[in-house]
Motif scaffolding. Structure first.
Motif, PDB file in Angstrom:
ATOM      1  N   LYS A 121       0.818  -1.211   0.000  1.00 46.46           N
ATOM      2  CA  LYS A 121       0.000   0.000   0.000  1.00 46.46           C
ATOM      3  C   LYS A 121       0.861   1.274   0.000  1.00 46.46           C
ATOM      4  O   LYS A 121       0.366   2.356  -0.300  1.00 46.46           O
ATOM      5  N   THR A 189      -5.985  -7.098  -5.437  1.00 45.68           N
ATOM      6  CA  THR A 189      -6.287  -5.671  -5.491  1.00 45.68           C
ATOM      7  C   THR A 189      -7.393  -5.352  -4.479  1.00 45.68           C
ATOM      8  O   THR A 189      -8.486  -5.916  -4.561  1.00 45.68           O
ATOM      9  N   TRP A 203      -2.246  -6.532   0.904  1.00 45.66           N
ATOM     10  CA  TRP A 203      -1.923  -5.159   0.536  1.00 45.66           C
ATOM     11  C   TRP A 203      -1.453  -4.334   1.733  1.00 45.66           C
ATOM     12  O   TRP A 203      -0.741  -3.358   1.578  1.00 45.66           O
TER      13      TRP A 203
END
Length: 316
Positions: A121, A189, A203
């Motif tokens: 991230k 995602t 992430w």
């Protein structure tokens, strides 16, 4: 009456006819005119004071001749086109030392891990983490750094003299970056809702360790040994054991292992292709192309992520 040309000083070739005989005794060093020189260079015949003398295979040479010979003598290269060394894995020892120092700093200041670990991230806005994470390790688990450094020490002693220091260092760094790229590509995602509700996502997970770079060395070793006709049977077992840790133990990133391994295989392929004299310099262009490819696929992945997540606008 003899037709033999007059001789120069003892130990020197005879002078051409018509050249005056130099006076006996010391001459003046051309590099240091204030100093007398009792010895002449065996290559150019000029006087050389003690500071300008260098031992040669036979007699003494001046520093200028030694420098000229170094420029004109082709340097030795390894079988894969790297500059040959004395066999000491200097780069390997340097990386181990850097990782050890950084580990101690992590133990002393936990914020270092948070600041330099790779987190998908944060990769878009803080790309330096793609590199720095390869020199960090889990400060709470000493086994992590010990296992990685032992693997690096074992592989480096074999690969670094084979490749040359510059190629080995490039292979390690590019494979380390490839490991972080593997984490990004294989991380699902996230959606805005998942992030806002703090769901456990790859992430959001930080990754540290030299494992990606080391798996790149594993991959390179397999390719190079195959080219040389050497057996890698023992290496398959070591790779399998290290790969199993990524699946059996929580918190170990198998994605980084896979990304580093694939990157190392590609880099080693370039080394083999451009190993011969005349094209060996193209290996650096190939390494650059691998880096560009890593950047392109990473940017493409980040562009699939919602902009507010990619730019950290919803993270506290």
């Amino acid at each position: 009456m003899s037709d033999k040309p007059p001789s120069g000083q003892p130990g020197q070739p005879p002078l051409e006819p018509g050249v005056p005989q130099p006076a006996a005794g010391p001459s003046v060093c051309p590099r240091h005119p204030d100093r007398e020189a009792y010895v002449r260079c065996q290559r150019c015949g000029r006087p050389a004071c003690p500071e300008c003398q260098r031992p040669a295979a036979v007699g003494i040479q001046c520093v200028d001749c030694v420098r000229d010979a170094a420029r004109t003598t082709p340097s030795a290269h390894t079988v894969f086109g790297g500059r040959a060394t004395d066999g000491t894995p200097v780069v390997t020892y340097t990386i181990i030392a850097v990782c050890a120092v950084v580990y101690l700093l992590q133990r002393a200041d936990p914020s270092i891990t948070d600041e330099f670990a790779f987190v998908p991230k944060r990769g878009w806005t803080e790309p330096y983490r793609f590199v720095t994470a390869a020199f960090l390790h889990s400060p709470a688990i000493i086994f992590h750094i010990l296992l990685n450094m032992f693997a690096l020490w074992s592989l480096g002693q074999y690969l670094e003299p084979m490749l040359g220091r510059a190629r080995f260092a490039a292979l390690y760094l590019i494979s380390g970056i490839g490991g972080q790229v593997g984490v990004v590509l294989l991380a699902a995602t996230p959606s805005t809702i998942e992030v806002l509700t703090h769901q456990p996502l790859a992430w959001n997970n930080g990754v540290v360790g030299a494992s990606g770079a080391i798996f790149g060395l594993f991959g390179a070793l397999l390719v190079l040994n195959r080219h040389l006709g050497r057996s890698s049977a023992a290496m398959y077992a070591m790779i399998a054991i290290n790969a199993a840790f990524g699946f059996l133990y929580p918190g170990i990133s198998w994605q980084a292992h896979l990304g580093g391994f694939v990157t190392g295989v590609i880099c080693a392929g370039a080394i083999v292709v451009f190993r011969r004299q005349g094209v060996r310099h193209l290996v650096w262009a190939a390494f650059g192309a691998v880096l560009v490819l890593l950047v392109v696929v990473t940017v493409a992945k980040y562009l699939t992520v919602p902009e507010n997540i990619r730019d950290l606008t919803i993270f506290g």
